[in-house]
Design a protein around this motif. Structure first.
Motif, PDB file in Angstrom:
ATOM      1  N   ALA A   1       0.620  -1.109  -0.073  1.00  0.00           N
ATOM      2  CA  ALA A   1       0.094  -0.033   0.046  1.00  0.00           C
ATOM      3  C   ALA A   1       0.871   1.202   0.088  1.00  0.00           C
ATOM      4  O   ALA A   1       1.781   1.312   0.719  1.00  0.00           O
ATOM      5  N   ALA A   2       0.794   2.068  -1.121  1.00  0.00           N
ATOM      6  CA  ALA A   2       1.558   3.476  -1.223  1.00  0.00           C
ATOM      7  C   ALA A   2       0.618   4.617  -1.191  1.00  0.00           C
ATOM      8  O   ALA A   2      -0.174   4.735  -1.808  1.00  0.00           O
ATOM      9  N   TYR A   3       0.948   5.319  -0.086  1.00  0.00           N
ATOM     10  CA  TYR A   3       0.318   6.602   0.210  1.00  0.00           C
ATOM     11  C   TYR A   3       1.040   7.663  -0.526  1.00  0.00           C
ATOM     12  O   TYR A   3       2.241   7.941  -0.336  1.00  0.00           O
ATOM     13  N   VAL A   4       0.102   8.552  -1.232  1.00  0.00           N
ATOM     14  CA  VAL A   4       0.789   9.511  -2.130  1.00  0.00           C
ATOM     15  C   VAL A   4      -0.166  10.617  -1.974  1.00  0.00           C
ATOM     16  O   VAL A   4      -1.270  10.654  -2.242  1.00  0.00           O
ATOM     17  N   GLY A   5       0.547  11.871  -1.726  1.00  0.00           N
ATOM     18  CA  GLY A   5      -0.241  13.243  -1.763  1.00  0.00           C
ATOM     19  C   GLY A   5       0.507  14.402  -2.230  1.00  0.00           C
ATOM     20  O   GLY A   5       1.641  14.342  -2.280  1.00  0.00           O
ATOM     21  N   LEU A   6      -0.164  15.501  -2.402  1.00  0.00           N
ATOM     22  CA  LEU A   6       0.449  16.708  -2.891  1.00  0.00           C
ATOM     23  C   LEU A   6       0.522  17.786  -1.863  1.00  0.00           C
ATOM     24  O   LEU A   6       0.849  18.955  -2.427  1.00  0.00           O
ATOM     25  N   GLY A   7       0.490  17.384  -0.557  1.00  0.00           N
ATOM     26  CA  GLY A   7       0.565  18.344   0.418  1.00  0.00           C
ATOM     27  C   GLY A   7      -0.698  19.367   0.435  1.00  0.00           C
ATOM     28  O   GLY A   7      -0.783  20.420   1.034  1.00  0.00           O
ATOM     29  N   ILE A   8      -1.843  18.736  -0.251  1.00  0.00           N
ATOM     30  CA  ILE A   8      -3.142  19.521  -0.273  1.00  0.00           C
ATOM     31  C   ILE A   8      -4.136  18.747   0.196  1.00  0.00           C
ATOM     32  O   ILE A   8      -4.483  17.741  -0.231  1.00  0.00           O
ATOM     33  N   GLY A   9      -4.824  19.218   1.286  1.00  0.00           N
ATOM     34  CA  GLY A   9      -5.891  18.504   1.840  1.00  0.00           C
ATOM     35  C   GLY A   9      -5.451  17.121   2.733  1.00  0.00           C
ATOM     36  O   GLY A   9      -6.264  16.194   2.805  1.00  0.00           O
ATOM     37  N   GLU A  10      -4.047  16.941   2.914  1.00  0.00           N
ATOM     38  CA  GLU A  10      -3.439  15.717   3.395  1.00  0.00           C
ATOM     39  C   GLU A  10      -3.836  15.726   4.905  1.00  0.00           C
ATOM     40  O   GLU A  10      -3.667  16.870   5.497  1.00  0.00           O
ATOM     41  N   THR A  11      -3.936  14.584   5.483  1.00  0.00           N
ATOM     42  CA  THR A  11      -4.049  14.617   7.004  1.00  0.00           C
ATOM     43  C   THR A  11      -3.053  13.242   7.455  1.00  0.00           C
ATOM     44  O   THR A  11      -3.122  12.295   6.772  1.00  0.00           O
TER      45      THR A  11
END
Length: 241
Positions: free
Chosen positions: A163-173
């Motif tokens: 499982a790989a979590y990826v985000g753009l620093g927008i709306g991340e928690t």
């Protein structure tokens, strides 16, 4: 002016990166999960393209999609060019390039991706999905089919080990990251947290459409799958089935 048609898995990121761009005429967000029904995805995307072209102030359409089960193929448009990233799916938009995505999957072929929008709008693999599916299958197909369908789910899940979590620093928690890690632990998968790169999505919205990263489809042409690392090409509509 630009009309932006996007999957709502990327809604927070698209709204944030496009908020200060005066050339964006509108955002049209489509329901998550349409890639599971490519014919329906194509039909609903076509309706969104038709809506955009009906606005005389719009002179280009940006699709915030990848190839997505080939649901973007054969979209008809007669006036506005359509611009789309060279991507199999939305993970490329999170990672910033198709090459980075391809390298990650080469190194970790059994990866299932989690993102803020994916967690919010879907039920990805994990304990919540395991609890929810029997209820959904019973309602849709009847109790007699549940065991068989859950067995098919188990076969599908067996293709993954990470499982790989990826985000753009927008709306991340932190909650989303913890949730992904919890899902991985329950499934016996490895867990990874991957730093996203907004450059590809930002370029799509801002109009920086170089041919290496994007396909600009002229009016009267359609999107088609390729068998190489360009992923997609355009061809005249008359040549499409």
């Amino acid at each position: 002016m630009l009309s932006v048609i996007a999957c709502n898995v990327l809604e927070d990121e698209v709204r944030h990166l496009g908020a200060d761009l005066p050339h964006i005429r509108e955002f049209i967000f489509m329901p998550q999960g349409l890639h599971n029904e490519p014919i329906r995805l194509q039909r609903e995307l076509q309706a969104a393209v038709d809506r955009a072209e009906a606005d005389p102030t719009v002179d280009a359409i940006a699709l915030v999609y990848g190839l997505c089960s080939r649901g973007v193929e054969n979209l008809r448009h007669t006036r506005c060019p359509i611009v789309i990233a060279r991507a199999h799916d939305c993970v490329t938009l999170f990672l910033g390039s198709k090459d980075r995505y391809a390298q990650y999957l080469k190194d970790h072929p059994g990866t299932y991706w989690y993102s803020p929008g994916w967690i919010k709008s879907a039920t990805p693999p994990g304990p919540d999905r395991t609890a929810k599916l029997p209820r959904d299958y019973t309602e849709k197909f009847g109790a007699d089919e549940v065991d068989y369908l859950m067995e098919m789910e188990d076969h599908w899940i067996a293709n993954y080990d990470r499982a790989a979590y990826v985000g753009l620093g927008i709306g991340e928690t932190q909650k989303d990251m913890d949730y992904t890690q919890h899902c991985a632990a329950c499934l016996g998968w490895n867990y990874d947290q991957v730093q996203g790169d907004p450059s590809l999505l930002r370029a799509l919205l801002s109009g920086e459409w170089d041919v290496k990263r994007f396909l600009v489809v002229p009016p009267g042409h359609v999107i088609r799958l390729t068998a190489d690392d360009e992923i997609i090409r355009s061809e005249p509509q008359s040549a499409a089935p």
